[in-house]
Write a protein that holds these residues in place. Sequence first.
Motif, PDB file in Angstrom:
ATOM      1  N   ILE A 125      65.719 -28.944  68.733  1.00 34.84           N
ATOM      2  CA  ILE A 125      64.945 -30.169  68.546  1.00 34.84           C
ATOM      3  C   ILE A 125      65.633 -31.367  69.180  1.00 34.84           C
ATOM      4  CG2 ILE A 125      64.045 -31.803  66.838  1.00 34.84           C
ATOM      5  CD1 ILE A 125      63.556 -29.448  64.981  1.00 34.84           C
ATOM      6  N   TRP A 126      66.927 -31.576  68.860  1.00 32.25           N
ATOM      7  CA  TRP A 126      67.557 -32.773  69.416  1.00 32.25           C
ATOM      8  C   TRP A 126      67.778 -32.616  70.919  1.00 32.25           C
ATOM      9  CZ3 TRP A 126      72.077 -30.961  66.218  1.00 32.25           C
ATOM     10  CH2 TRP A 126      73.195 -30.622  66.973  1.00 32.25           C
ATOM     11  N   GLY A 127      67.903 -31.371  71.403  1.00 31.03           N
ATOM     12  CA  GLY A 127      68.004 -31.161  72.840  1.00 31.03           C
ATOM     13  C   GLY A 127      66.719 -31.529  73.558  1.00 31.03           C
ATOM     14  N   SER A 128      65.573 -31.227  72.939  1.00 33.79           N
ATOM     15  CA  SER A 128      64.287 -31.547  73.554  1.00 33.79           C
ATOM     16  C   SER A 128      64.078 -33.054  73.659  1.00 33.79           C
ATOM     17  CB  SER A 128      63.144 -30.919  72.746  1.00 33.79           C
ATOM     18  OG  SER A 128      63.229 -29.507  72.759  1.00 33.79           O
ATOM     19  N   PHE A 129      64.371 -33.783  72.578  1.00 33.65           N
ATOM     20  CA  PHE A 129      64.202 -35.232  72.614  1.00 33.65           C
ATOM     21  C   PHE A 129      65.296 -35.896  73.451  1.00 33.65           C
ATOM     22  CE2 PHE A 129      61.376 -34.245  69.152  1.00 33.65           C
ATOM     23  CZ  PHE A 129      60.387 -35.210  69.264  1.00 33.65           C
ATOM     24  N   ASN A 130      66.474 -35.307  73.471  1.00 31.51           N
ATOM     25  CA  ASN A 130      67.541 -35.763  74.365  1.00 31.51           C
ATOM     26  C   ASN A 130      67.076 -35.656  75.812  1.00 31.51           C
ATOM     27  OD1 ASN A 130      69.889 -36.256  75.759  1.00 31.51           O
ATOM     28  ND2 ASN A 130      71.121 -34.743  74.683  1.00 31.51           N
ATOM     29  N   SER A 131      66.499 -34.504  76.132  1.00 30.74           N
ATOM     30  CA  SER A 131      66.010 -34.256  77.488  1.00 30.74           C
ATOM     31  C   SER A 131      64.930 -35.259  77.877  1.00 30.74           C
ATOM     32  CB  SER A 131      65.458 -32.834  77.583  1.00 30.74           C
ATOM     33  OG  SER A 131      64.857 -32.602  78.834  1.00 30.74           O
ATOM     34  N   LEU A 132      63.973 -35.463  76.990  1.00 34.31           N
ATOM     35  CA  LEU A 132      62.860 -36.361  77.282  1.00 34.31           C
ATOM     36  C   LEU A 132      63.351 -37.786  77.513  1.00 34.31           C
ATOM     37  CD1 LEU A 132      59.849 -37.030  77.463  1.00 34.31           C
ATOM     38  CD2 LEU A 132      59.847 -37.283  74.969  1.00 34.31           C
ATOM     39  N   THR A 133      64.211 -38.284  76.631  1.00 32.46           N
ATOM     40  CA  THR A 133      64.700 -39.656  76.747  1.00 32.46           C
ATOM     41  C   THR A 133      65.552 -39.839  77.992  1.00 32.46           C
ATOM     42  OG1 THR A 133      64.760 -39.775  74.324  1.00 32.46           O
ATOM     43  CG2 THR A 133      65.911 -41.501  75.532  1.00 32.46           C
ATOM     44  N   GLY A 134      66.485 -38.904  78.225  1.00 35.38           N
ATOM     45  CA  GLY A 134      67.351 -39.002  79.392  1.00 35.38           C
ATOM     46  C   GLY A 134      66.585 -38.892  80.692  1.00 35.38           C
ATOM     47  N   TRP A 135      65.621 -37.971  80.724  1.00 32.38           N
ATOM     48  CA  TRP A 135      64.815 -37.797  81.935  1.00 32.38           C
ATOM     49  C   TRP A 135      63.973 -39.038  82.209  1.00 32.38           C
ATOM     50  CZ3 TRP A 135      59.412 -37.874  81.993  1.00 32.38           C
ATOM     51  CH2 TRP A 135      58.834 -37.616  83.245  1.00 32.38           C
ATOM     52  N   ALA A 136      63.282 -39.546  81.199  1.00 33.52           N
ATOM     53  CA  ALA A 136      62.380 -40.684  81.391  1.00 33.52           C
ATOM     54  C   ALA A 136      63.141 -41.935  81.819  1.00 33.52           C
ATOM     55  CB  ALA A 136      61.601 -40.952  80.105  1.00 33.52           C
ATOM     56  N   SER A 137      64.302 -42.189  81.193  1.00 35.99           N
ATOM     57  CA  SER A 137      65.066 -43.390  81.544  1.00 35.99           C
ATOM     58  C   SER A 137      65.554 -43.332  82.980  1.00 35.99           C
ATOM     59  CB  SER A 137      66.250 -43.569  80.583  1.00 35.99           C
ATOM     60  OG  SER A 137      67.129 -42.460  80.658  1.00 35.99           O
ATOM     61  N   SER A 138      65.912 -42.128  83.457  1.00 35.29           N
ATOM     62  CA  SER A 138      66.387 -41.976  84.837  1.00 35.29           C
ATOM     63  C   SER A 138      65.237 -41.946  85.832  1.00 35.29           C
ATOM     64  CB  SER A 138      67.209 -40.686  84.960  1.00 35.29           C
ATOM     65  OG  SER A 138      68.306 -40.692  84.088  1.00 35.29           O
ATOM     66  N   ARG A 139      64.181 -41.242  85.473  1.00 32.78           N
ATOM     67  CA  ARG A 139      63.068 -41.047  86.403  1.00 32.78           C
ATOM     68  C   ARG A 139      62.274 -42.328  86.618  1.00 32.78           C
ATOM     69  NH1 ARG A 139      60.360 -40.501  89.932  1.00 32.78           N
ATOM     70  NH2 ARG A 139      58.865 -38.894  90.552  1.00 32.78           N
ATOM     71  N   PHE A 140      62.116 -43.139  85.569  1.00 33.70           N
ATOM     72  CA  PHE A 140      61.291 -44.337  85.668  1.00 33.70           C
ATOM     73  C   PHE A 140      62.090 -45.638  85.673  1.00 33.70           C
ATOM     74  CE2 PHE A 140      58.589 -41.106  83.498  1.00 33.70           C
ATOM     75  CZ  PHE A 140      57.692 -40.912  84.547  1.00 33.70           C
ATOM     76  N   GLY A 141      63.409 -45.540  85.588  1.00 35.26           N
ATOM     77  CA  GLY A 141      64.240 -46.732  85.697  1.00 35.26           C
ATOM     78  C   GLY A 141      64.213 -47.636  84.486  1.00 35.26           C
ATOM     79  N   TRP A 142      64.326 -47.062  83.296  1.00 33.79           N
ATOM     80  CA  TRP A 142      64.387 -47.870  82.083  1.00 33.79           C
ATOM     81  C   TRP A 142      65.756 -48.518  81.927  1.00 33.79           C
ATOM     82  CZ3 TRP A 142      61.943 -43.996  78.005  1.00 33.79           C
ATOM     83  CH2 TRP A 142      60.595 -43.780  78.329  1.00 33.79           C
ATOM     84  N   PHE A 143      65.835 -49.524  81.066  1.00 37.75           N
ATOM     85  CA  PHE A 143      67.091 -50.177  80.674  1.00 37.75           C
ATOM     86  C   PHE A 143      67.830 -50.788  81.874  1.00 37.75           C
ATOM     87  CE2 PHE A 143      66.563 -46.359  77.890  1.00 37.75           C
ATOM     88  CZ  PHE A 143      66.130 -47.036  76.755  1.00 37.75           C
ATOM     89  N   GLY A 144      67.089 -51.199  82.880  1.00 39.85           N
ATOM     90  CA  GLY A 144      67.714 -51.895  84.000  1.00 39.85           C
ATOM     91  C   GLY A 144      68.349 -51.026  85.058  1.00 39.85           C
ATOM     92  N   ILE A 145      68.125 -49.709  84.998  1.00 40.09           N
ATOM     93  CA  ILE A 145      68.678 -48.832  86.024  1.00 40.09           C
ATOM     94  C   ILE A 145      67.601 -48.518  87.066  1.00 40.09           C
ATOM     95  CG2 ILE A 145      70.314 -47.824  84.393  1.00 40.09           C
ATOM     96  CD1 ILE A 145      68.589 -45.380  84.176  1.00 40.09           C
ATOM     97  N   ASP A 146      68.037 -48.040  88.220  1.00 38.74           N
ATOM     98  CA  ASP A 146      67.099 -47.736  89.299  1.00 38.74           C
ATOM     99  C   ASP A 146      66.380 -46.423  89.032  1.00 38.74           C
ATOM    100  OD1 ASP A 146      68.039 -50.003  90.534  1.00 38.74           O
ATOM    101  OD2 ASP A 146      69.461 -48.928  91.826  1.00 38.74           O
ATOM    102  N   ALA A 147      65.094 -46.388  89.342  1.00 38.44           N
ATOM    103  CA  ALA A 147      64.330 -45.148  89.212  1.00 38.44           C
ATOM    104  C   ALA A 147      64.812 -44.140  90.254  1.00 38.44           C
ATOM    105  CB  ALA A 147      62.837 -45.433  89.403  1.00 38.44           C
ATOM    106  N   GLN A 148      64.972 -42.886  89.838  1.00 36.80           N
ATOM    107  CA  GLN A 148      65.487 -41.848  90.729  1.00 36.80           C
ATOM    108  C   GLN A 148      64.345 -41.013  91.283  1.00 36.80           C
ATOM    109  OE1 GLN A 148      68.488 -39.632  88.602  1.00 36.80           O
ATOM    110  NE2 GLN A 148      69.847 -41.388  88.426  1.00 36.80           N
ATOM    111  N   GLU A 149      64.369 -40.810  92.594  1.00 40.00           N
ATOM    112  CA  GLU A 149      63.333 -40.032  93.266  1.00 40.00           C
ATOM    113  C   GLU A 149      63.763 -38.570  93.389  1.00 40.00           C
ATOM    114  OE1 GLU A 149      60.423 -41.211  93.983  1.00 40.00           O
ATOM    115  OE2 GLU A 149      60.960 -43.258  93.365  1.00 40.00           O
ATOM    116  N   VAL A 150      62.806 -37.678  93.348  1.00 43.25           N
ATOM    117  CA  VAL A 150      63.055 -36.249  93.544  1.00 43.25           C
ATOM    118  C   VAL A 150      62.121 -35.737  94.633  1.00 43.25           C
ATOM    119  CG1 VAL A 150      63.868 -35.801  91.194  1.00 43.25           C
ATOM    120  CG2 VAL A 150      61.427 -35.687  91.691  1.00 43.25           C
TER     121      VAL A 150
END
Length: 348
Positions: free
Chosen positions: A97-122
């Motif tokens: 459970i915590w791995g799934s929500f960890n994955s979702l939060t970490g992926w979304a923040s990196s992929r869409f550029g949350w919290f002032g970081i740059d969005a990452q392209e794949v």
Amino acid sequence: MSSNGTHLTTGFISSSVAIILLGSNLVPLKKCDTGDGMFLQWVLCAAIGLVALMVNLILHCPKFWPFAMLGGCIWATGNIAVVPIIKTIGLGLGIFIWGSFNSLTGWASSRFGWFGIDAQEVSKPLLNSTGAGLSIVSAFIFLFIKSGIPSNTCTTDTTPLITEHAINQTQENCRDCSWVDQLSTEQCHIMGCSLAVISGILHGTTFVPITYIKDHSKRNDSIYAGASQYDLDYVFAHFSGIFLTSTVYFLAYCIAMKNNPKLYPEAILPGFLSGILWAIATCCWLIANHSLSAAVSYPLITGGPGFIAAMWGIFMLKEIQGLQNYLLMIFAFSIILTGTLCTAFSKI
């Protein structure tokens, strides 16, 4: 082999090591009494601090950025819930459970550029998004899996054993029970799942400060201009934040307990081993972040440990039993495996 091929190989090997260690690092703790987990938290984080010092020396002491400590503070805050999660819903289901929500939060923040970081392209955005979406689906399936954790671990029959407790110690042990041990079976499931979700979300943002420093290092007007692009250079600051925060929490706990904290000597060596395994896994994770990008490494590394932990939980710890639970587990893991493959191929 091309430079890109070398990066991919390094990233996937590092991810594999991280998956195995993160899925196994809590296993040593299952056979010892950890109480409310506050003492164990500090022991585990002390081991993490030791590994941080060794890695820092190996890397010839790269520049220390205090802001990177914030990620460690966030991780230590989420990690307080680990012992209650294991006690209420078990190792396998908890990590799922915590791995799934960890994955979702970490992926979304990196992929869409949350919290002032740059969005990452794949290379293949659709595959990447599909993989993350499947992690969300699997997380909800895990919520319906019932673990075989007893509702009252204060009794002589259900207390985790390293040594046998004498019968005449039963009353004393019950007085030392943590709040988790007083919950009913249904309350255990609700509380464990809720804590796993919160812990997963916090863990999912733990690398955001490092990514923020790296992204802003490319801007000449930033205070982080010229900062290293190698994620492992921030491990000492990140782990220092973990140790400092856990120490503050433990001192606050001692004050709340009127300088009479519940200490469990039998948890020291298992806790230290668990901390070392976690620290090595996280170093591998940071290497994978650098080689693959967090948008790819997060779904890979946070999805895999759940399967490893589930195998421990089913075959050795006997936490998950019953045909219905097995079928749900297989179905959920199939979804995770599909999502992981989608994420991996999105980078190639």
